[in-house]
Design a protein around this motif. Structure first.
Motif, mmCIF file in Angstrom:
data_model
loop_
_atom_site.group_PDB
_atom_site.id
_atom_site.type_symbol
_atom_site.label_atom_id
_atom_site.label_comp_id
_atom_site.label_asym_id
_atom_site.label_seq_id
_atom_site.Cartn_x
_atom_site.Cartn_y
_atom_site.Cartn_z
ATOM 1 N N GLU A 27 30.844 10.681 35.049
ATOM 2 C CA GLU A 27 31.571 9.840 36.002
ATOM 3 C C GLU A 27 31.033 8.411 36.005
ATOM 4 N N LEU A 74 37.153 13.011 29.680
ATOM 5 C CA LEU A 74 37.967 13.555 30.763
ATOM 6 C C LEU A 74 37.665 12.857 32.086
ATOM 7 N N ALA A 75 36.409 12.509 32.313
ATOM 8 C CA ALA A 75 36.076 11.739 33.515
ATOM 9 C C ALA A 75 36.758 10.379 33.475
ATOM 10 N N LEU A 123 46.988 16.037 38.173
ATOM 11 C CA LEU A 123 46.737 14.747 38.820
ATOM 12 C C LEU A 123 47.957 13.830 38.756
ATOM 13 N N SER A 167 41.976 21.423 29.805
ATOM 14 C CA SER A 167 41.763 20.006 30.118
ATOM 15 C C SER A 167 43.095 19.314 30.378
ATOM 16 N N ARG A 221 40.520 10.885 34.153
ATOM 17 C CA ARG A 221 40.770 11.084 35.593
ATOM 18 C C ARG A 221 40.730 9.751 36.328
ATOM 19 N N ARG A 222 39.775 8.927 35.969
ATOM 20 C CA ARG A 222 39.659 7.626 36.627
ATOM 21 C C ARG A 222 40.854 6.730 36.301
ATOM 22 N N GLU A 275 44.503 20.334 33.794
ATOM 23 C CA GLU A 275 43.803 19.690 34.908
ATOM 24 C C GLU A 275 44.275 18.254 35.105
ATOM 25 N N LEU A 276 44.533 17.562 34.003
ATOM 26 C CA LEU A 276 45.009 16.183 34.117
ATOM 27 C C LEU A 276 46.464 16.132 34.566
ATOM 28 N N ALA A 332 43.924 7.884 38.186
ATOM 29 C CA ALA A 332 43.843 7.490 39.592
ATOM 30 C C ALA A 332 44.233 6.027 39.788
#
Length: 251
Positions: free
Chosen positions: A208, A22-23, A56, A49, A26-27, A52-53, A30
């Motif tokens: 991360e 998941l980290a 973004l 999960s 997210r990256r 949350e994505l 982005a």
């Protein structure tokens, strides 16, 4: 297709509730990733999960996937690839187990091996075949520094990761020149919910930090990534230590 920097626009995560995965997602979101598939056992955690994505800005879909049911992998993952090309497959599922308990209960040890190795072999081969058919893409497999040498404290988990590690190296050689990039990631101790009850060793890292290393590895088309990088030297020393000395180490 990947963007000009080699980063994926579509991502399939095998192990959709993994904190490292998941980290990484997210990256990637982005940067430029717009489509994400989260594959895992149906659960509130998987749906959370995904939500949350989505927040973004990504198009996130979930798919029911069970590492312990390899007979279903071809059909389940085939449906994902049928929806369109996948730029990156991240294999991030696995269980740590409980060494002392698993030594006393062999079937518990077998579950660790089936999840971390047998299930991973099946899912990886299915994904690799699909990536090869489409002619491009990256396959990133989360291994562990525990794969480098079996240690008394976690040889059941370590041996399962050693099998996966060796398998992935061979798969990378087999796919060389096909357009499919295979990258093996060897993190050390990662601070996650799975390891929260364990004593933290030196050089511990975070999801991360692993995600950052994965992104850099994709840009460089790396074949093996250590997180943190210092562990490459540390584990080389441990791997070559005489066995009598190795047995005396508090690890």
């Amino acid at each position: 297709m990947k963007d000009a920097f080699g980063l994926p626009q579509s991502l399939l995560v095998l192990g959709g509730t993994s904190e490292i995965a998941l980290a990484t997602a997210r990256r990637m979101i982005a940067r430029r990733t717009r489509t994400v598939w989260l594959a895992g056992r149906p659960s509130p955690a998987l749906e959370q999960s995904a939500a949350e994505l989505r927040a973004l800005g990504a198009d996130v879909r979930t798919v029911a996937f069970d590492a312990l049911d390899p007979e279903s992998h071809e059909a389940v993952l085939g449906k994902v690839f049928a929806e369109g090309d996948i730029d990156l497959v991240l294999l991030a599922f696995g269980i740590l187990g409980d060494q002392a308990h698993d030594e006393r209960e062999p079937m518990s040890a077998v579950r660790v091996a089936r999840t971390n190795y047998t299930g991973a072999v099946s899912a990886t081969l299915v994904s690799a075949s699909a990536l090869q058919t489409q002619g491009h893409g990256s396959l990133v497999v989360l291994s562990s520094v525990a794969a480098e040498r079996a240690r008394r404290a976690n040889f059941i988990y370590g041996s399962s990761k050693a099998g996966l590690d060796t398998f992935t190296q061979g798969l990378g050689d087999a796919l060389h020149g096909t357009g499919v990039h295979v990258m093996l990631v060897r993190p050390g101790f990662v601070r996650t919910k799975m390891t929260a009850a364990l004593e933290e060793p030196p050089l511990a890292t975070t999801p991360e930090a692993v995600a950052t290393a994965i992104e850099l590895g994709l840009r460089r088309r790396s074949e093996t990534v250590w997180v943190p990088g210092t562990l490459r030297v540390v584990m080389s020393a441990l791997r070559h230590a005489p066995r009598q000395l190795f047995r005396r180490l508090p690890i």
